[in-house]
Structure formats: structure tokens, C-alpha cells
Design a protein around this motif. Structure first.
Motif, PDB file in Angstrom:
ATOM      1  N   HIS A 146       0.805  -1.228   0.000  1.00 45.06           N
ATOM      2  CA  HIS A 146       0.000   0.000   0.000  1.00 45.06           C
ATOM      3  C   HIS A 146       0.835   1.272   0.000  1.00 45.06           C
ATOM      4  CE1 HIS A 146      -3.441  -2.552   0.285  1.00 45.06           C
ATOM      5  NE2 HIS A 146      -3.070  -3.017   1.461  1.00 45.06           N
ATOM      6  N   ASP A 147       1.984   1.289   0.660  1.00 46.62           N
ATOM      7  CA  ASP A 147       2.883   2.442   0.555  1.00 46.62           C
ATOM      8  C   ASP A 147       4.295   2.003   0.923  1.00 46.62           C
ATOM      9  OD1 ASP A 147       3.365   2.899   3.476  1.00 46.62           O
ATOM     10  OD2 ASP A 147       1.239   3.406   3.463  1.00 46.62           O
ATOM     11  N   CYS A 148       5.273   2.851   0.592  1.00 42.80           N
ATOM     12  CA  CYS A 148       6.682   2.488   0.789  1.00 42.80           C
ATOM     13  C   CYS A 148       7.085   2.502   2.260  1.00 42.80           C
ATOM     14  CB  CYS A 148       7.575   3.425  -0.024  1.00 42.80           C
ATOM     15  SG  CYS A 148       7.432   3.144  -1.817  1.00 42.80           S
ATOM     16  N   VAL A 149       6.370   3.259   3.094  1.00 38.09           N
ATOM     17  CA  VAL A 149       6.662   3.280   4.529  1.00 38.09           C
ATOM     18  C   VAL A 149       6.318   1.916   5.135  1.00 38.09           C
ATOM     19  CG1 VAL A 149       6.053   4.338   6.739  1.00 38.09           C
ATOM     20  CG2 VAL A 149       6.335   5.768   4.718  1.00 38.09           C
ATOM     21  N   LYS A 150       5.159   1.379   4.756  1.00 34.22           N
ATOM     22  CA  LYS A 150       4.768   0.057   5.260  1.00 34.22           C
ATOM     23  C   LYS A 150       5.715  -1.014   4.723  1.00 34.22           C
ATOM     24  CE  LYS A 150       0.853  -2.983   5.994  1.00 34.22           C
ATOM     25  NZ  LYS A 150      -0.551  -3.281   5.719  1.00 34.22           N
ATOM     26  N   TYR A 151       6.126  -0.893   3.462  1.00 38.40           N
ATOM     27  CA  TYR A 151       7.098  -1.841   2.898  1.00 38.40           C
ATOM     28  C   TYR A 151       8.379  -1.840   3.719  1.00 38.40           C
ATOM     29  CZ  TYR A 151      11.376  -2.754   0.337  1.00 38.40           C
ATOM     30  OH  TYR A 151      12.646  -3.165   0.006  1.00 38.40           O
ATOM     31  N   THR A 152       8.894  -0.644   4.049  1.00 39.86           N
ATOM     32  CA  THR A 152      10.145  -0.533   4.797  1.00 39.86           C
ATOM     33  C   THR A 152      10.014  -1.183   6.175  1.00 39.86           C
ATOM     34  OG1 THR A 152      10.656   1.516   3.629  1.00 39.86           O
ATOM     35  CG2 THR A 152      11.902   1.081   5.627  1.00 39.86           C
ATOM     36  N   ARG A 153       8.880  -0.983   6.837  1.00 39.80           N
ATOM     37  CA  ARG A 153       8.658  -1.601   8.143  1.00 39.80           C
ATOM     38  C   ARG A 153       8.655  -3.125   8.020  1.00 39.80           C
ATOM     39  NH1 ARG A 153       5.347  -4.125  11.354  1.00 39.80           N
ATOM     40  NH2 ARG A 153       3.663  -4.304   9.852  1.00 39.80           N
ATOM     41  N   LEU A 154       7.923  -3.649   7.034  1.00 37.67           N
ATOM     42  CA  LEU A 154       7.867  -5.106   6.842  1.00 37.67           C
ATOM     43  C   LEU A 154       9.226  -5.671   6.448  1.00 37.67           C
ATOM     44  CD1 LEU A 154       4.437  -5.393   5.004  1.00 37.67           C
ATOM     45  CD2 LEU A 154       4.973  -6.228   7.299  1.00 37.67           C
ATOM     46  N   ARG A 155       9.940  -4.960   5.604  1.00 37.97           N
ATOM     47  CA  ARG A 155      11.281  -5.399   5.186  1.00 37.97           C
ATOM     48  C   ARG A 155      12.194  -5.539   6.392  1.00 37.97           C
ATOM     49  NH1 ARG A 155      14.641  -0.817   2.709  1.00 37.97           N
ATOM     50  NH2 ARG A 155      14.879  -0.503   4.947  1.00 37.97           N
ATOM     51  N   ASP A 156      12.241  -4.509   7.238  1.00 35.19           N
ATOM     52  CA  ASP A 156      13.163  -4.505   8.371  1.00 35.19           C
ATOM     53  C   ASP A 156      12.699  -5.399   9.521  1.00 35.19           C
ATOM     54  OD1 ASP A 156      14.675  -2.743   6.911  1.00 35.19           O
ATOM     55  OD2 ASP A 156      14.011  -0.966   8.003  1.00 35.19           O
ATOM     56  N   CYS A 157      11.393  -5.424   9.777  1.00 34.76           N
ATOM     57  CA  CYS A 157      10.880  -6.162  10.940  1.00 34.76           C
ATOM     58  C   CYS A 157      10.716  -7.653  10.671  1.00 34.76           C
ATOM     59  CB  CYS A 157       9.530  -5.583  11.368  1.00 34.76           C
ATOM     60  SG  CYS A 157       9.638  -3.931  12.079  1.00 34.76           S
ATOM     61  N   CYS A 158      10.287  -8.005   9.478  1.00 31.25           N
ATOM     62  CA  CYS A 158       9.897  -9.398   9.216  1.00 31.25           C
ATOM     63  C   CYS A 158      10.757 -10.100   8.171  1.00 31.25           C
ATOM     64  CB  CYS A 158       8.438  -9.448   8.756  1.00 31.25           C
ATOM     65  SG  CYS A 158       7.279  -8.668   9.899  1.00 31.25           S
ATOM     66  N   CYS A 159      11.125  -9.392   7.132  1.00 31.08           N
ATOM     67  CA  CYS A 159      11.685 -10.053   5.954  1.00 31.08           C
ATOM     68  C   CYS A 159      13.198 -10.202   5.965  1.00 31.08           C
ATOM     69  CB  CYS A 159      11.285  -9.299   4.692  1.00 31.08           C
ATOM     70  SG  CYS A 159       9.492  -9.116   4.483  1.00 31.08           S
ATOM     71  N   TYR A 160      13.901  -9.213   6.480  1.00 30.78           N
ATOM     72  CA  TYR A 160      15.342  -9.161   6.264  1.00 30.78           C
ATOM     73  C   TYR A 160      16.068 -10.386   6.811  1.00 30.78           C
ATOM     74  CZ  TYR A 160      19.884  -7.156   5.386  1.00 30.78           C
ATOM     75  OH  TYR A 160      21.151  -6.947   4.911  1.00 30.78           O
ATOM     76  N   LYS A 161      15.888 -10.702   8.083  1.00 29.76           N
ATOM     77  CA  LYS A 161      16.577 -11.846   8.697  1.00 29.76           C
ATOM     78  C   LYS A 161      16.131 -13.153   8.036  1.00 29.76           C
ATOM     79  CE  LYS A 161      18.771 -13.951  12.274  1.00 29.76           C
ATOM     80  NZ  LYS A 161      20.103 -13.688  12.796  1.00 29.76           N
ATOM     81  N   HIS A 162      14.836 -13.284   7.802  1.00 29.17           N
ATOM     82  CA  HIS A 162      14.289 -14.504   7.211  1.00 29.17           C
ATOM     83  C   HIS A 162      14.889 -14.759   5.824  1.00 29.17           C
ATOM     84  CE1 HIS A 162      11.390 -17.570   6.130  1.00 29.17           C
ATOM     85  NE2 HIS A 162      11.043 -16.861   5.063  1.00 29.17           N
ATOM     86  N   LEU A 163      14.883 -13.730   4.972  1.00 31.71           N
ATOM     87  CA  LEU A 163      15.415 -13.887   3.618  1.00 31.71           C
ATOM     88  C   LEU A 163      16.931 -14.032   3.614  1.00 31.71           C
ATOM     89  CD1 LEU A 163      13.177 -11.362   1.634  1.00 31.71           C
ATOM     90  CD2 LEU A 163      13.022 -13.851   1.667  1.00 31.71           C
ATOM     91  N   ALA A 164      17.607 -13.357   4.538  1.00 35.11           N
ATOM     92  CA  ALA A 164      19.067 -13.486   4.617  1.00 35.11           C
ATOM     93  C   ALA A 164      19.458 -14.928   4.933  1.00 35.11           C
ATOM     94  CB  ALA A 164      19.615 -12.526   5.675  1.00 35.11           C
ATOM     95  N   GLN A 165      18.780 -15.539   5.893  1.00 40.17           N
ATOM     96  CA  GLN A 165      19.060 -16.942   6.229  1.00 40.17           C
ATOM     97  C   GLN A 165      18.788 -17.855   5.031  1.00 40.17           C
ATOM     98  OE1 GLN A 165      16.397 -17.204   9.609  1.00 40.17           O
ATOM     99  NE2 GLN A 165      18.111 -17.211  11.058  1.00 40.17           N
ATOM    100  N   GLN A 166      17.644 -17.625   4.417  1.00 43.52           N
ATOM    101  CA  GLN A 166      17.230 -18.473   3.296  1.00 43.52           C
ATOM    102  C   GLN A 166      18.213 -18.381   2.131  1.00 43.52           C
ATOM    103  OE1 GLN A 166      13.558 -17.330   1.150  1.00 43.52           O
ATOM    104  NE2 GLN A 166      12.779 -19.335   1.755  1.00 43.52           N
ATOM    105  N   TRP A 167      18.567 -17.156   1.741  1.00 40.14           N
ATOM    106  CA  TRP A 167      19.401 -16.982   0.557  1.00 40.14           C
ATOM    107  C   TRP A 167      20.888 -17.233   0.813  1.00 40.14           C
ATOM    108  CZ3 TRP A 167      18.153 -17.070  -4.381  1.00 40.14           C
ATOM    109  CH2 TRP A 167      16.785 -17.010  -4.672  1.00 40.14           C
ATOM    110  N   LYS A 168      21.320 -17.085   2.056  1.00 42.44           N
ATOM    111  CA  LYS A 168      22.703 -17.484   2.355  1.00 42.44           C
ATOM    112  C   LYS A 168      22.833 -18.992   2.157  1.00 42.44           C
ATOM    113  CE  LYS A 168      26.485 -17.216   5.658  1.00 42.44           C
ATOM    114  NZ  LYS A 168      27.455 -16.601   4.756  1.00 42.44           N
ATOM    115  N   GLY A 169      21.817 -19.733   2.589  1.00 45.27           N
ATOM    116  CA  GLY A 169      21.811 -21.183   2.377  1.00 45.27           C
ATOM    117  C   GLY A 169      21.757 -21.553   0.907  1.00 45.27           C
TER     118      GLY A 169
END
Length: 199
Positions: A146-169
């Protein structure tokens, strides 16, 4: 001699603009004989000037051109994944709270689309260890969050660690498969395609 050098410089500066056109998306408009108003598969096609068009009878084909805005190649992602220290990445940030299942599904399926919409090549790349290609087109994009502010919150709060683990593997496995002489799965070489527009 000097004139030839200037010509070569102009060719070098002019050629990427032509080569950067990645693909053209057609919009077919059907014009009724009794009315000059276009009707067809695109409701907004008549509001935008096409880049090029081909006319044939009552059918008009218009094209929208898309360009690479920025990309992370598989080789670049593999290098970044090798340098990635997962212990340095916090599981969440202060004030984030618990991520819902729906938010985690957003990380898996839609976060890169919003990354392409909200973050351009002049900003630091948040996902250097994830191979992807962001495209830019003639229309303004709309983030799925819906907006880039919400994207940034979701990226930092939920996605970053999860995707980093997944893609490092994933990148580590692809490196070991290459060093072992095996062919890497084609999926790892196919960049993620996203259709976004100029902001």
C-alpha cells in the motif's frame, strides 16, 4: 583523428540507451467502425501516449517499453552471501512486535516487487545476496504493501533476517554444487522479474 575519437565517444554514450530496452509489452486496442473511442484490453491505454504503434484496419497495437532499473546477478549475490554474517542481523527491531503469518507470506512472495517500486539504484541495495532484476516502465508503480513506509517496516521487521538466512543457504549450496562440478539449478540463474514504473 580527434574527430574519430569524438564519434566513438558519442557511439559509446548512445548505445546503452538502445541496448537497455529489455522488452515491449503490447496493448491491443479495437476501434469500432461507428465510434472513434478505443475499447480493448487496456482501460487506461487511451490516456497514455504510446511509444510506438502499428495500425491495421480497426486494430491498433501499442507498446510499452521496460528497462532494467537495477539488478543483482547470481555471481554478485553469491559473493555477498559469502560475506553475510547472520549473527550480526537481529531477529527483529525495537518496536516491531511479532510478525504475523500473512506478513511472512508477504516476505516470501511480494517484498521484492515493492523493493523494485520503492528503492532505486541510487539507494543502498538491501538485498545484495538475493539475485533479482528490477524493471522500470512508463507508469507510476503502486506498492503491494500500500505504501513504501509500510514496505520498509515489513522489510526490516519481518523479511530481512528470514530472507538473509534463506538466501545465504541457497547461495552456499549453489557454490558447493559449482565447485563439485555439478550444474546449478536453472532457477538460481533466472532473475526475478518485476514490472515497475518511474516514480
Amino acid at each position: 583523428m580527434r574527430r574519430a575519437g569524438v564519434c566513438l565517444l558519442l557511439l559509446a554514450l548512445g548505445s546503452p540507451a538502445v541496448a537497455d530496452v529489455v522488452f515491449r509489452v503490447p496493448e491491443v486496442l479495437v476501434r469500432p467502425i461507428s465510434d472513434s473511442k478505443p475499447v480493448g484490453i487496456s482501460a487506461t491505454a487511451s490516456l497514455h501516449r504510446p511509444n510506438t504503434s502499428e495500425k491495421g484496419g480497426d486494430v491498433e497495437v501499442q507498446y510499452e517499453e521496460y528497462f532494467v532499473e537495477h539488478d543483482v546477478s547470481t555471481a554478485e549475490a553469491r559473493k555477498a552471501a559469502a560475506l553475510l554474517n547472520l549473527d550480526d542481523i537481529p531477529a527483529t527491531r525495537v518496536g516491531c512486535g511479532t510478525c504475523t503469518r500473512r506478513e511472512m507470506e508477504y516476505c516470501e512472495t511480494r517484498v521484492l516487487m515493492d523493493h523494485c517500486c520503492c528503492e532505486r539504484h541510487f539507494l543502498p541495495e538491501p538485498f545484495p545476496w538475493l539475485p533479482h532484476t528490477c524493471y522500470v516502465g512508463p507508469h507510476r508503480c503502486h506498492p503491494l504493501a500500500h505504501d513504501c513506509v509500510k514496505y520498509t517496516r515489513l522489510r526490516d521487521c519481518c523479511c530481512y533476517k528470514h530472507l538473509a538466512q534463506q538466501w545465504k543457504g541457497i547461495m552456499s549450496k549453489s557454490t558447493s554444487m559449482i565447485s563439485g562440478g555439478m550444474i546449478v539449478l536453472p532457477l538460481l540463474f533466472v532473475p526475478v522479474l518485476f514490472f515497475v514504473a518511474y516514480l
